[in-house]
Enzyme design. Structure first.
Site, mmCIF file in Angstrom:
data_model
loop_
_atom_site.group_PDB
_atom_site.id
_atom_site.type_symbol
_atom_site.label_atom_id
_atom_site.label_comp_id
_atom_site.label_asym_id
_atom_site.label_seq_id
_atom_site.Cartn_x
_atom_site.Cartn_y
_atom_site.Cartn_z
ATOM 1 N N GLU A 1 31.898 -9.456 -13.186
ATOM 2 C CA GLU A 1 32.644 -10.693 -12.938
ATOM 3 C C GLU A 1 33.689 -10.501 -11.842
ATOM 4 O OE1 GLU A 1 31.326 -13.165 -14.048
ATOM 5 O OE2 GLU A 1 30.127 -12.296 -15.645
ATOM 6 N N HIS B 1 32.028 -10.831 -8.542
ATOM 7 C CA HIS B 1 31.850 -12.232 -8.137
ATOM 8 C C HIS B 1 33.106 -12.750 -7.450
ATOM 9 C CE1 HIS B 1 27.919 -13.199 -9.526
ATOM 10 N NE2 HIS B 1 28.164 -13.081 -10.810
#
Length: 322
Positions: free
Chosen positions: A164, A167
């Site tokens: 994450e 990202h």
């Protein structure tokens, strides 16, 4: 899969964001022009003779209105996406005193990459899933379900968090938000037009004016549907690649690709977040929690061309090659 440098990936995603920002207004204008042409064709009893000037005059008046409408809608959706996502997922801030384990993982990973620490949210749900959201350093957030926090071991959870953070670091989150807003605009216009067309005969009767209004609304719905399809295809063209890149980024960040592979195996067995009804928000998760009627994921074959995530088996296979 060979890992691409962070700066290169950021540059690519920034370029893709610009391309999306340019292509979307172009697509809107093309559809407005087509709509004007169809209206002129109807008014001229199906003949194309002499309708050129009428079409361009109509387009000159309609185009600025359409662009302003889309720009205002986009701005509202873009800057309110954080609260929309929070409400859709029922997430809430995870306090440091509540779970120092998570905070230590996030802080250590961010320090190792020179990143500003994002917010940390939790979804009180037994499913195994996670996602990143936000458009800038003030709003970047990593959200974890209670199930993934309690089920995965430290190495596996670190791999998920690193995914994450990748990202966020790659600017994937902003790119996805842009594409989701674009697709949502076309979907809403199509839906509103269809509903208005369904109600028009009852409110205006079946006369000539009422029938003409229905046809116009149906044309708007069809064209908006085409816009939805093409804008969705634009997003699908880049969405699956960003998951591979985030997996690779997590492997590089933690130097433990097997831990993320193990985490993905566990996540794939229970990704469905209860109460999540918005598919555009579901696309943010590390494993898209869309399920078939019998609880089986809709993947493989022709359907794989229209999915936002690669099959988890392929992602695991790539990670195990590092």
């Amino acid at each position: 899969m060979e890992y691409v440098g962070i700066l290169t990936q950021q540059k690519r995603n920034n370029t893709r964001s610009i391309i999306l920002l340019v292509l979307f207004p172009v697509l809107v204008l093309v559809l407005v022009l087509l709509f004007c042409f169809l209206l002129a064709l109807m008014a001229n009893d199906g003949s194309t003779v002499g309708i050129g000037d009428f079409v361009w005059d109509m387009f000159a008046g309609a185009a600025p209105i359409a662009i302003v409408f889309v720009a205002v809608w986009f701005a509202i959706a873009y800057f309110t996406n954080t609260s929309i996502i929070s409400r859709a997922t029922h997430s809430k801030p995870l306090e440091r005193k509540e779970n120092k384990r998570i905070y230590n993982m996030v802080e250590n990973l961010c320090m190792s990459q020179g990143m500003q620490m994002p917010r940390i949210n939790v979804i009180e749900d037994p499913s195994l899933n996670a996602f990143a959201s936000g458009i800038n350093n003030k709003s970047y957030t990593v959200t974890l379900t209670r199930g993934i926090i309690e089920t995965l071991d430290d190495d596996e959870l670190e791999g998920v968090i690193a995914h994450e953070l990748s990202h966020i670091r790659n600017r994937d989150v902003r790119l996805l938000i842009v594409s989701i807003v674009f697709v949502g605009i076309f979907a809403m216009v199509a839906q509103v037009s269809l509903r208005a067309a369904a109600r028009a005969p009852r409110s205006r009767g079946n006369g000539k004016n009422g029938g003409g209004a229905v046809v116009i609304l149906l044309l708007a719905a069809i064209l908006a549907g085409l816009g939805y399809m093409f804008s969705t295809m634009m997003r699908f063209a880049i969405s699956r690649k960003r998951e591979y890149m985030a997996d690779a980024g997590a492997a590089e960040m933690t130097r433990n690709p097997q831990a993320l592979a193990n985490a993905l195996r566990k996540i794939s067995g229970n990704p469905q977040v209860s109460g999540l009804k918005r598919d555009d928000v579901a696309q943010l998760f590390i494993e898209h929690p869309t399920m078939g009627a019998k609880g089986k994921k809709k993947t493989g074959g022709f359907r794989s061309l229209f999915t936002t995530h690669p099959p988890v088996e392929q992602r695991i296979a790539v990670l195990e090659q590092f």
